[in-house]
Write a protein that holds these residues in place. Structure first.
Motif, PDB file in Angstrom:
ATOM      1  N   ASP A 165      39.502  43.314  39.054  1.00 42.92           N
ATOM      2  CA  ASP A 165      40.272  44.014  40.088  1.00 42.92           C
ATOM      3  C   ASP A 165      39.729  43.796  41.498  1.00 42.92           C
ATOM      4  O   ASP A 165      40.035  44.565  42.415  1.00 42.92           O
ATOM      5  CB  ASP A 165      40.285  45.518  39.777  1.00 42.92           C
ATOM      6  N   GLY A 166      38.900  42.785  41.685  1.00 46.31           N
ATOM      7  CA  GLY A 166      38.386  42.511  43.022  1.00 46.31           C
ATOM      8  C   GLY A 166      37.070  43.218  43.308  1.00 46.31           C
ATOM      9  O   GLY A 166      36.549  43.126  44.408  1.00 46.31           O
ATOM     10  N   ASN A 167      36.539  43.907  42.315  1.00 45.79           N
ATOM     11  CA  ASN A 167      35.260  44.593  42.509  1.00 45.79           C
ATOM     12  C   ASN A 167      34.155  43.758  41.858  1.00 45.79           C
ATOM     13  O   ASN A 167      33.856  43.900  40.680  1.00 45.79           O
ATOM     14  CB  ASN A 167      35.351  45.993  41.889  1.00 45.79           C
ATOM     15  N   VAL A 173      29.367  40.831  38.605  1.00 47.27           N
ATOM     16  CA  VAL A 173      29.359  39.433  39.063  1.00 47.27           C
ATOM     17  C   VAL A 173      28.379  39.276  40.214  1.00 47.27           C
ATOM     18  O   VAL A 173      28.413  40.047  41.174  1.00 47.27           O
ATOM     19  CB  VAL A 173      30.781  39.009  39.534  1.00 47.27           C
ATOM     20  N   ARG A 174      27.491  38.293  40.111  1.00 48.60           N
ATOM     21  CA  ARG A 174      26.529  38.056  41.193  1.00 48.60           C
ATOM     22  C   ARG A 174      27.088  37.093  42.223  1.00 48.60           C
ATOM     23  O   ARG A 174      27.022  37.318  43.409  1.00 48.60           O
ATOM     24  CB  ARG A 174      25.223  37.520  40.614  1.00 48.60           C
ATOM     25  N   ARG A 175      27.647  35.980  41.768  1.00 47.39           N
ATOM     26  CA  ARG A 175      28.206  35.006  42.727  1.00 47.39           C
ATOM     27  C   ARG A 175      29.155  34.035  42.031  1.00 47.39           C
ATOM     28  O   ARG A 175      29.180  33.935  40.803  1.00 47.39           O
ATOM     29  CB  ARG A 175      27.115  34.247  43.472  1.00 47.39           C
ATOM     30  N   PRO A 237      32.694  37.874  49.342  1.00 46.01           N
ATOM     31  CA  PRO A 237      32.220  37.516  50.682  1.00 46.01           C
ATOM     32  C   PRO A 237      31.693  36.083  50.717  1.00 46.01           C
ATOM     33  O   PRO A 237      31.276  35.539  49.690  1.00 46.01           O
ATOM     34  CB  PRO A 237      31.081  38.514  50.942  1.00 46.01           C
ATOM     35  N   ALA A 238      31.711  35.473  51.913  1.00 47.86           N
ATOM     36  CA  ALA A 238      31.272  34.078  52.066  1.00 47.86           C
ATOM     37  C   ALA A 238      29.884  33.854  51.459  1.00 47.86           C
ATOM     38  O   ALA A 238      29.636  32.822  50.825  1.00 47.86           O
ATOM     39  CB  ALA A 238      31.280  33.697  53.547  1.00 47.86           C
ATOM     40  N   CYS A 239      28.994  34.844  51.616  1.00 45.70           N
ATOM     41  CA  CYS A 239      27.607  34.652  51.153  1.00 45.70           C
ATOM     42  C   CYS A 239      27.516  34.589  49.628  1.00 45.70           C
ATOM     43  O   CYS A 239      26.504  34.129  49.092  1.00 45.70           O
ATOM     44  CB  CYS A 239      26.705  35.747  51.710  1.00 45.70           C
ATOM     45  N   ASP A 240      28.535  35.042  48.927  1.00 48.14           N
ATOM     46  CA  ASP A 240      28.508  35.011  47.460  1.00 48.14           C
ATOM     47  C   ASP A 240      29.313  33.854  46.871  1.00 48.14           C
ATOM     48  O   ASP A 240      29.602  33.829  45.675  1.00 48.14           O
ATOM     49  CB  ASP A 240      29.030  36.340  46.886  1.00 48.14           C
ATOM     50  N   GLU A 256      28.629  33.506  38.000  1.00 50.41           N
ATOM     51  CA  GLU A 256      27.311  33.976  37.571  1.00 50.41           C
ATOM     52  C   GLU A 256      27.297  35.500  37.559  1.00 50.41           C
ATOM     53  O   GLU A 256      27.745  36.142  38.508  1.00 50.41           O
ATOM     54  CB  GLU A 256      26.237  33.461  38.542  1.00 50.41           C
ATOM     55  N   TYR A 257      26.803  36.067  36.464  1.00 48.56           N
ATOM     56  CA  TYR A 257      26.722  37.532  36.311  1.00 48.56           C
ATOM     57  C   TYR A 257      25.303  38.019  36.593  1.00 48.56           C
ATOM     58  O   TYR A 257      24.349  37.223  36.604  1.00 48.56           O
ATOM     59  CB  TYR A 257      27.176  37.919  34.894  1.00 48.56           C
ATOM     60  N   ILE A 258      25.153  39.340  36.817  1.00 48.27           N
ATOM     61  CA  ILE A 258      23.834  39.874  37.218  1.00 48.27           C
ATOM     62  C   ILE A 258      22.780  39.758  36.129  1.00 48.27           C
ATOM     63  O   ILE A 258      21.593  39.814  36.413  1.00 48.27           O
ATOM     64  CB  ILE A 258      23.894  41.358  37.690  1.00 48.27           C
TER      65      ILE A 258
END
Ligand code: NAD
Ligand code: MG
Length: 393
Positions: A165-167, A173-175, A237-240, A256-258
């Protein structure tokens, strides 16, 4: 039975879409096909798929198609012009729209499909780059199902949890790792890039695509546009969003997940895979693509992108971070510069120069409606045209 409108049916994505559709006549019916001016191919597609409507931009081309259809005693109605593109997206009998027009021309009809709550198979990444928040707001307001067709975003969609859902944080999710082939000039000495021709730029090592996206792939602006596309689709975000050069184009992207798990989607580089996925979602259908032969692939390489070699990628990250109309300016300047390069008016290395000068000279505004986007697009095209004219002298 799913009723389809295929925008840009004569292009690379359009013909691949019709190839998949032709394998499943029991599941998909074509209601409308559209093209810029390619009458002969559009006519052949009308003969095969018997759509109710065919749209061409050009009145002369439309008259020719009408004559051909009459001779063949086919009942397809031929419409003409930009308004007709949107009209065939919002017909009540249409369930899904394949958005496969190239460039900014795809925005209005794709947005119309979103307002009408149609299922959207989104290949036209420029829609999201130009008008990300306007388009995503329309999708959310109408409850449209949005399926990314760009192979990387389709891979990410498949690797994210179902119903994402965009979260990002809430989903663990890490990146996002966005893969890129690096295009035909990945290893070309930078000095030689001064002299490359449109033919060389369009000779992509792995994918067969339209000329605009092929040049974008050679400059890696395509990946820059895809970073912005991923930002809007996945609220990242761009950084991710990390770009990874992967020359074999077998891994289409990764999440990639946490916990350190990395989930990838692999396949042969053939757009019929994401197209079939989008058409059948949440089910699976045969796309006509051969099995991936891992023994033949043998090795998978990964390299960090070189922002000096590919300044367009840096410009796209910069525009995403600036936000507001900056990505709209970037997209418009890029379209103008790529067209000038394809017309052999400016050299390849002038593409980022034109874009940078537009980004550095025009003011950036917040975007709250479509007019904000269209205003910035027009301004950027004029500024880019001036810059191109200067380079001609
Ligand atoms: P293409 O040039 O092969 O085809 C473009 C289609 O749009 C054609 O049918 C053409 O008639 C139509 N068209 C062009 N200008 C138009 C205009 N002004 N008004 C109406 N119709 C117009 O392009 P493509 O490679 O199929 O790419 C289409 C879109 O899909 C692009 O946005 C591209 O970035 C995206 N995409 C393509 C691929 C690929 O493998 N080709 C992969 C990912 C994303
Ligand atoms: Mg792509």
């Amino acid at each position: 039975m799913q009723n389809l409108t295929v925008l840009g049916s004569t292009g690379s994505i359009g013909t691949s879409t019709l190839d998949v559709v032709s394998r499943h006549p029991d599941k998909y019916r074509v209601v409308a096909l559209t093209a810029n001016s390619q009458v002969d191919l559009l006519f052949r597609q009308c003969v095969q798929f018997k759509p109710a409507y065919a749209v061409l931009l050009d009145e002369v081309a439309a008259s020719r198609l009408r004559a051909l259809l009459k001779e063949a005693t086919l009942g397809t109605e031929v419409l003409c012009g930009v308004e007709a593109l949107a009209a065939v997206c919002v017909l009540p009998e249409v369930d899904a729209v394949m958005a496969a027009i190239v460039g900014a021309a795809g925005l209005r009809p794709t947005l119309a499909a979103a307002h009408a709550g149609k299922k959207i198979l989104l290949a036209n990444k420029e829609t999201l780059v130009m008008a990300g928040n306007v388009f995503m707001d329309a999708v959310r307001a109408s409850g449209s199902a949005l399926l990314p067709i760009d192979s990387e975003h389709n891979a990410i969609f498949q690797a994210l949890p179902r119903g994402y859902d965009g979260n990002m944080k809430g989903s663990g999710v890490r990146r996002i790792l966005l893969t890129a082939s690096g295009g035909p000039f990945r290893n070309t000495p930078i000095d030689e890039l001064k002299h490359v021709t449109p033919e060389q730029a369009c000779a992509h090592p792995n994918w067969s695509m339209g000329r605009k996206i092929s040049v974008d792939s050679a400059s890696m602006m395509n990946k820059g546009l895809e970073v912005i596309e991923a930002h809007w689709l996945f609220n990242a975000p761009a950084c991710d969003i990390q770009v990874v050069i992967h020359p074999q184009s077998v891994i289409h992207s990764l999440v990639e997940y946490i916990d350190g798990s990395v989930i990838a989607q692999l396949g042969n580089p053939d757009m019929r895979i994401p197209i079939a996925y989008g058409l059948a979602y949440p089910e699976r259908i045969d796309s006509g693509v051969a099995s991936l032969d891992l023994f033949k692939v043998a090795t998978l390489d990964f390299v960090e992108p070189d922002f000096k070699r590919f300044p367009c990628l840096a410009l796209a990250y910069q525009a995403l971070r600036t936000a507001g109309t900056a990505p709209t300016l970037l997209n418009a300047a890029n379209e103008m510069a790529v067209a000038a390069f394809l017309d052999q008016k400016i050299p390849f290395l002038a593409i980022p120069q034109v874009i940078e000068s537009v980004l550095n000279t025009l003011p950036v505004y917040a975007v709250s409606c479509l007019d904000d986007v269209l205003g910035a697009d027009t301004e950027a095209r004029s500024a880019a045209q001036l810059q191109i004219q200067r380079l001609l002298k």
